[in-house]
Design a protein around this motif. Sequence first.
Motif, PDB file in Angstrom:
ATOM      1  N   ALA A 126       0.858  -1.104  -0.003  1.00 51.18           N
ATOM      2  CA  ALA A 126      -0.106  -0.118   0.051  1.00 51.18           C
ATOM      3  C   ALA A 126       0.820   1.188  -0.017  1.00 51.18           C
ATOM      4  CB  ALA A 126      -0.942   0.015   1.184  1.00 51.18           C
ATOM      5  N   TYR A 127       2.321   0.924   0.175  1.00 51.12           N
ATOM      6  CA  TYR A 127       3.109   2.070   0.283  1.00 51.12           C
ATOM      7  C   TYR A 127       4.214   1.791  -0.637  1.00 51.12           C
ATOM      8  CZ  TYR A 127       0.349   2.792   4.553  1.00 51.12           C
ATOM      9  OH  TYR A 127      -0.760   3.019   5.340  1.00 51.12           O
ATOM     10  N   PRO A 128       4.286   2.118  -2.010  1.00 54.09           N
ATOM     11  CA  PRO A 128       4.934   1.609  -2.855  1.00 54.09           C
ATOM     12  C   PRO A 128       6.574   2.248  -2.874  1.00 54.09           C
ATOM     13  CG  PRO A 128       3.173   2.817  -3.997  1.00 54.09           C
ATOM     14  CD  PRO A 128       2.898   2.585  -2.494  1.00 54.09           C
ATOM     15  N   ASP A 129       6.455   3.665  -2.128  1.00 55.95           N
ATOM     16  CA  ASP A 129       7.728   4.141  -2.420  1.00 55.95           C
ATOM     17  C   ASP A 129       8.482   4.031  -1.228  1.00 55.95           C
ATOM     18  OD1 ASP A 129       7.218   5.294  -4.962  1.00 55.95           O
ATOM     19  OD2 ASP A 129       5.780   6.739  -4.313  1.00 55.95           O
ATOM     20  N   ALA A 130       7.921   3.405  -0.151  1.00 52.67           N
ATOM     21  CA  ALA A 130       8.666   3.280   1.057  1.00 52.67           C
ATOM     22  C   ALA A 130       9.948   2.424   1.074  1.00 52.67           C
ATOM     23  CB  ALA A 130       7.530   2.756   2.138  1.00 52.67           C
ATOM     24  N   TYR A 131      10.151   1.686   0.118  1.00 48.54           N
ATOM     25  CA  TYR A 131      11.278   0.614   0.162  1.00 48.54           C
ATOM     26  C   TYR A 131      12.674   1.518  -0.060  1.00 48.54           C
ATOM     27  CZ  TYR A 131       7.593  -2.992  -0.239  1.00 48.54           C
ATOM     28  OH  TYR A 131       6.563  -3.641   0.064  1.00 48.54           O
ATOM     29  N   ALA A 132      12.375   2.837  -0.959  1.00 42.58           N
ATOM     30  CA  ALA A 132      13.694   3.429  -1.277  1.00 42.58           C
ATOM     31  C   ALA A 132      14.535   3.793  -0.089  1.00 42.58           C
ATOM     32  CB  ALA A 132      13.129   4.754  -2.451  1.00 42.58           C
ATOM     33  N   GLN A 133      13.856   4.163   0.800  1.00 39.19           N
ATOM     34  CA  GLN A 133      14.388   4.932   1.990  1.00 39.19           C
ATOM     35  C   GLN A 133      15.590   3.969   2.607  1.00 39.19           C
ATOM     36  OE1 GLN A 133      12.051   5.592   5.290  1.00 39.19           O
ATOM     37  NE2 GLN A 133      10.515   3.795   4.793  1.00 39.19           N
ATOM     38  N   TRP A 134      15.363   2.782   2.307  1.00 37.99           N
ATOM     39  CA  TRP A 134      16.451   1.743   3.099  1.00 37.99           C
ATOM     40  C   TRP A 134      17.496   1.126   2.043  1.00 37.99           C
ATOM     41  CZ3 TRP A 134      15.655   1.616   7.572  1.00 37.99           C
ATOM     42  CH2 TRP A 134      14.472   2.068   8.470  1.00 37.99           C
ATOM     43  N   GLU A 135      17.536   1.896   0.826  1.00 38.55           N
ATOM     44  CA  GLU A 135      18.510   1.235  -0.067  1.00 38.55           C
ATOM     45  C   GLU A 135      20.015   1.549   0.409  1.00 38.55           C
ATOM     46  OE1 GLU A 135      19.433   1.299  -4.840  1.00 38.55           O
ATOM     47  OE2 GLU A 135      17.891   2.610  -4.214  1.00 38.55           O
ATOM     48  N   GLN A 136      20.275   2.709   1.055  1.00 40.85           N
ATOM     49  CA  GLN A 136      21.716   2.708   1.431  1.00 40.85           C
ATOM     50  C   GLN A 136      22.111   1.734   2.544  1.00 40.85           C
ATOM     51  OE1 GLN A 136      24.018   5.115  -0.324  1.00 40.85           O
ATOM     52  NE2 GLN A 136      25.285   3.387   0.810  1.00 40.85           N
ATOM     53  N   GLN A 137      21.152   1.762   3.463  1.00 37.47           N
ATOM     54  CA  GLN A 137      21.740   0.770   4.679  1.00 37.47           C
ATOM     55  C   GLN A 137      21.731  -0.609   4.021  1.00 37.47           C
ATOM     56  OE1 GLN A 137      19.405   0.821   8.318  1.00 37.47           O
ATOM     57  NE2 GLN A 137      20.837  -0.473   9.336  1.00 37.47           N
ATOM     58  N   ALA A 138      20.754  -0.984   3.031  1.00 38.52           N
ATOM     59  CA  ALA A 138      20.789  -2.387   2.383  1.00 38.52           C
ATOM     60  C   ALA A 138      21.921  -2.482   1.633  1.00 38.52           C
ATOM     61  CB  ALA A 138      19.612  -2.614   1.608  1.00 38.52           C
ATOM     62  N   THR A 139      22.519  -1.564   0.875  1.00 40.96           N
ATOM     63  CA  THR A 139      23.846  -1.531   0.156  1.00 40.96           C
ATOM     64  C   THR A 139      25.049  -1.872   1.110  1.00 40.96           C
ATOM     65  OG1 THR A 139      22.832  -0.221  -1.563  1.00 40.96           O
ATOM     66  CG2 THR A 139      25.196  -0.267  -1.384  1.00 40.96           C
TER      67      THR A 139
END
Length: 187
Positions: free
Chosen positions: A165-178
């Motif tokens: 329901a929040y499709p753009d929310a994943y982007a905020q974690w990209e740096q930590q995941a990287t």
Amino acid sequence: MNTIFRKSMLSVAGLAFAGGVFAGPIAAHAATPAVDAKPVAVAVQSAPKPQGDQSHITLNDEQTANAKAIIAATKKAGLPERAAVISIATSLQESKLENLGHLGDMNDHDSLGLFQQRPSSGWGTPEQITNPEYSTTAFLKGLKQVDGWQDMPLTDAAQTVQVSAYPDAYAQWEQQATDLVAQHWNS
């Protein structure tokens, strides 16, 4: 004419001349297929820059172990680091890398595990979904079905699999995941 192309053409011409001089007149006039020499661009693919503002949480031992489990499952599936980055970012958004069981009234429907997958949506049994290797493999199976996932923004790839329901929310974690993948991929 750009410098690289000009130097390439001069090199080819020099080789052709040298070949004619050293091989003798017969070899120089022998029938050879024409070569269409064109400059070739070499594309170097780098990881995309994270989109938007980035979030970060301090991980405990369990969360770090879950990140490592996601990386191990990604490697076992034969997928590249980018798949692990997308998977970890997705899990950071869905569960903060915590393997969530049933949360009672706080539950989002029947969502469970690292990726908040739902048994009622066909992701697997509650026991399977709360197994980090199984849930990661299920997520990766969905990711592999997304055409061009390797080159699309992380949030688009994750959303295509998760249907949040929040499709753009994943982007905020990209740096930590990287950063997590860079830290643990070879460990």
